[in-house]
Write an enzyme that holds these catalytic residues in place. Structure first.
Site, PDB file in Angstrom:
ATOM      1  N   SER A  77     -27.395  -1.609 -17.309  1.00  0.00           N
ATOM      2  CA  SER A  77     -26.362  -2.510 -17.796  1.00  0.00           C
ATOM      3  C   SER A  77     -26.205  -2.278 -19.287  1.00  0.00           C
ATOM      4  O   SER A  77     -27.145  -1.827 -19.958  1.00  0.00           O
ATOM      5  CB  SER A  77     -26.773  -3.967 -17.544  1.00  0.00           C
ATOM      6  OG  SER A  77     -25.953  -4.874 -18.262  1.00  0.00           O
ATOM      7  N   TYR A  91     -33.243 -10.929 -17.599  1.00  0.00           N
ATOM      8  CA  TYR A  91     -32.311  -9.905 -17.126  1.00  0.00           C
ATOM      9  C   TYR A  91     -32.161  -8.790 -18.162  1.00  0.00           C
ATOM     10  O   TYR A  91     -32.261  -7.609 -17.833  1.00  0.00           O
ATOM     11  CB  TYR A  91     -30.948 -10.524 -16.816  1.00  0.00           C
ATOM     12  CG  TYR A  91     -29.910  -9.511 -16.423  1.00  0.00           C
ATOM     13  CD1 TYR A  91     -29.919  -8.943 -15.151  1.00  0.00           C
ATOM     14  CD2 TYR A  91     -28.927  -9.094 -17.322  1.00  0.00           C
ATOM     15  CE1 TYR A  91     -28.978  -7.989 -14.784  1.00  0.00           C
ATOM     16  CE2 TYR A  91     -27.992  -8.149 -16.970  1.00  0.00           C
ATOM     17  CZ  TYR A  91     -28.015  -7.595 -15.702  1.00  0.00           C
ATOM     18  OH  TYR A  91     -27.084  -6.651 -15.358  1.00  0.00           O
ATOM     19  N   LYS A  95     -33.250  -4.732 -17.721  1.00  0.00           N
ATOM     20  CA  LYS A  95     -32.303  -3.624 -17.859  1.00  0.00           C
ATOM     21  C   LYS A  95     -32.693  -2.701 -19.017  1.00  0.00           C
ATOM     22  O   LYS A  95     -32.441  -1.493 -18.973  1.00  0.00           O
ATOM     23  CB  LYS A  95     -30.883  -4.154 -18.026  1.00  0.00           C
ATOM     24  CG  LYS A  95     -30.348  -4.824 -16.757  1.00  0.00           C
ATOM     25  CD  LYS A  95     -30.435  -3.891 -15.551  1.00  0.00           C
ATOM     26  CE  LYS A  95     -29.885  -4.502 -14.285  1.00  0.00           C
ATOM     27  NZ  LYS A  95     -29.928  -3.563 -13.133  1.00  0.00           N
TER      28      LYS A  95
END
Length: 199
Positions: A77, A91, A95
């Site tokens: 991402s 998160y 990533k």
């Protein structure tokens, strides 16, 4: 059943297949204050976004290296290219792991003169069910999954280690490099807080 056993089951099913292209596209996120997110959900996120990607990369890559051909793309991402993301801290961290791991493996392959490709896709917002699962509204307009997939395939066949779809996202990430990390994190915090669903 554990995540590792599920990965092993998938690998067993693929054992009789000649894998030429492998897309590691499992992952999910969650938006909210860290102390308000269940730690078990965060551990599940680490299992899926980090451990599964790591295990599948190593096992599939080993077979590709034996044949000295193949394409392996990890889906990360744009979050993984930034210093941190308050309100989506876990998160962003997962990533960042995928980006760092992929960069390192790609360099090892380059140094060994391997013909196997390893890269990572680092998109910004994409119009998928991610928003609902993550409890988030994106500040930027999302691109379609079709657009993202097209750019991913194009970048993969051009053997780019990092693939960032859309000029807008490339520009944002480029200019973010010139902002000190502590300010970048504060900006991210303001933007992330805006993303929370209004209850």
């Amino acid at each position: 059943m554990s995540l590792q056993s599920e990965c092993e089951r998938l690998l067993e099913e693929l054992s009789s297949v000649q894998i030429e292209i492998f897309i590691n596209n499992a992952g999910f996120g969650r938006c909210g204050e860290t102390l308000n997110i269940e730690y078990l959900e965060e551990l599940d996120m680490i299992d899926v976004n980090v451990k599964a990607v790591h295990l599948l990369t190593k096992r599939v890559l080993a077979e590709m290296v034996k044949k000295d051909r193949g394409y392996l793309l990890n889906v990360a991402s744009s979050a993984g290219l930034l210093p941190a993301g308050p309100y989506m801290s876990t998160y962003y961290a997962t990533k960042a792991y995928v980006v760092s791991f992929t960069r390192g493996v790609a360099e090892e392959l380059r140094r060994s003169h391997s013909h196997v490709y390893v890269g990572c896709l680092c998109p910004g917002p994409v119009d998928t069910e991610f928003n609902r699962v993550a409890n988030v509204k994106f500040a930027l307009k999302g691109i379609t999954a079709y657009t993202c997939a097209n750019e991913a395939v194009d970048g993969m066949f051009r053997k780019k280690t990092e693939i960032i779809p859309t000029f807008q996202m490339k520009a944002l990430l480029f200019f973010s490099r010139w902002i000190p990390a502590k300010f970048s994190i504060r900006i991210a915090a303001r933007q992330q807080k805006k993303k929370l669903w209004k209850k």
